[in-house]
Design an enzyme around this catalytic site. Sequence first.
Site, PDB file in Angstrom:
ATOM      1  N   LYS A  13       0.353  -1.459   0.302  1.00  0.00           N
ATOM      2  CA  LYS A  13       0.204  -0.129   0.194  1.00  0.00           C
ATOM      3  C   LYS A  13       1.130   1.116   0.175  1.00  0.00           C
ATOM      4  CE  LYS A  13      -0.469  -0.235   4.906  1.00  0.00           C
ATOM      5  NZ  LYS A  13      -1.033  -0.938   6.409  1.00  0.00           N
ATOM      6  N   TYR A  67      17.345  30.175   6.372  1.00  0.00           N
ATOM      7  CA  TYR A  67      16.375  31.358   7.493  1.00  0.00           C
ATOM      8  C   TYR A  67      15.821  31.095   8.753  1.00  0.00           C
ATOM      9  CZ  TYR A  67      13.477  30.513   2.631  1.00  0.00           C
ATOM     10  OH  TYR A  67      12.797  30.402   1.441  1.00  0.00           O
ATOM     11  N   ARG A  83     -10.673  -0.127  13.693  1.00  0.00           N
ATOM     12  CA  ARG A  83     -10.169   0.355  12.954  1.00  0.00           C
ATOM     13  C   ARG A  83     -11.860   0.300  11.560  1.00  0.00           C
ATOM     14  NH1 ARG A  83      -4.091   1.121  10.218  1.00  0.00           N
ATOM     15  NH2 ARG A  83      -5.212  -0.629   9.645  1.00  0.00           N
ATOM     16  N   MET A 125      12.598  24.191   1.432  1.00  0.00           N
ATOM     17  CA  MET A 125      10.817  23.813   1.119  1.00  0.00           C
ATOM     18  C   MET A 125      12.197  22.801  -0.083  1.00  0.00           C
ATOM     19  SD  MET A 125       7.707  24.713  -1.240  1.00  0.00           S
ATOM     20  CE  MET A 125       7.130  25.369   0.125  1.00  0.00           C
TER      21      MET A 125
END
Length: 357
Positions: A34, A249, A124, A297
């Site tokens: 998955k 940063y 679940r 990023m």
Amino acid sequence: MRSEIIVDLSKLDSNVEAIKRRLKPEIKIMAVIKDNAYGHGAVPIAKHLSTQVDWLCVATLPEAIELRENGIELPILVFEVPEKEDAEKYLEYSITATVSDISTFEILKEGTDYHLNFDTGMRRLGISLEDIESTLSLFKTYNTLNCTGIYTHFSSADEPENESVLKQLARFNSIIKQFPDHLIKHTANTGAIFYYQDLDIQFDAVRPGVCLYGYMAGESESSDLTPIIEWKSYVMQTRSVKKGDPVGYGETWKAPEDGIVGTIPIGYSDGIQRLLGGKFNVLINGEMIQQVGRISMDYFGVYSPHNSFKRGDMVYLFRGDELSPKKWAKVLQTIPYEVTTSLNNRISRRYLKEDRT
Ligand SMILES: *Cc1c(COP(=O)(O)O)cnc(C)c1O
């Protein structure tokens, strides 16, 4: 190429062997791939596993369809609860649905294969214990559907000797007695395979996930699993820094000595959580180099007080046990599952079939 993930399929083979060593003969393997095979790339992993395992399991229907459209022919079990508008697709693509709720019987199309999933304590997905009787009667009524299996999922098998595993197992055993014996019965995830070998927990098949990719569930280290992933990038730019010069940063980090700073073109959007800023190393030219400053990023910085790298040098983020998602998971107080599934799918992935010599 800003960075590349390299998946060593021979290591995948050796992890499959590690699983098989723990299985009684005849137990089938339902490989859990998955979420893009936990970030490793579902289609190539499925192709490679096709000759070694019996089933594939995915979380969602679109993941199953993607496998079929790429020529994967193994039986595929989908864990999620089918939606009415998707019912046709299960039949069309020969995908095995999960019935986790008695309302699913009426939406599946005639001829669809399904497994029953019972909630024995995880709370679940799965049919609640109070619905066992109605399930039995619907199971008989809907005989144009094709039930081939019955399963449950453990909440705490990632811990050895956990009481709730025994409780869930006892509940599962009492449920399966009420259904025909020919159904494939399966419960075991990685934790159950590796920590609960002494129990009758393997039934007809097991559902290993994270161990395929080289990680144990929970805290313990298992010596015979190997991470199958490497992640490499390169030094895109360098600059000299003077003692006290800030990097990145917020100027949160300042050079302790004169030295060199390199910029690596990977950032939090690739899957390096910002929380890792200043807390991991990379390997450049055989030397462990510290990551410094905040993660941006698309970039992060590294620093050396010596001139130990230059522009264009190769940088390893993951490599072997020393540089592994396991280490990152520790720092982040999470599990390797979250680290590898966070690797952005935009990163190119390459697959090695043979030993690199
Ligand atoms: C994810 C999952 C697994 C595999 O779990 P691992 O801990 O990765 O081995 C097995 N069964 C179900 C239902 C799952 O959702």
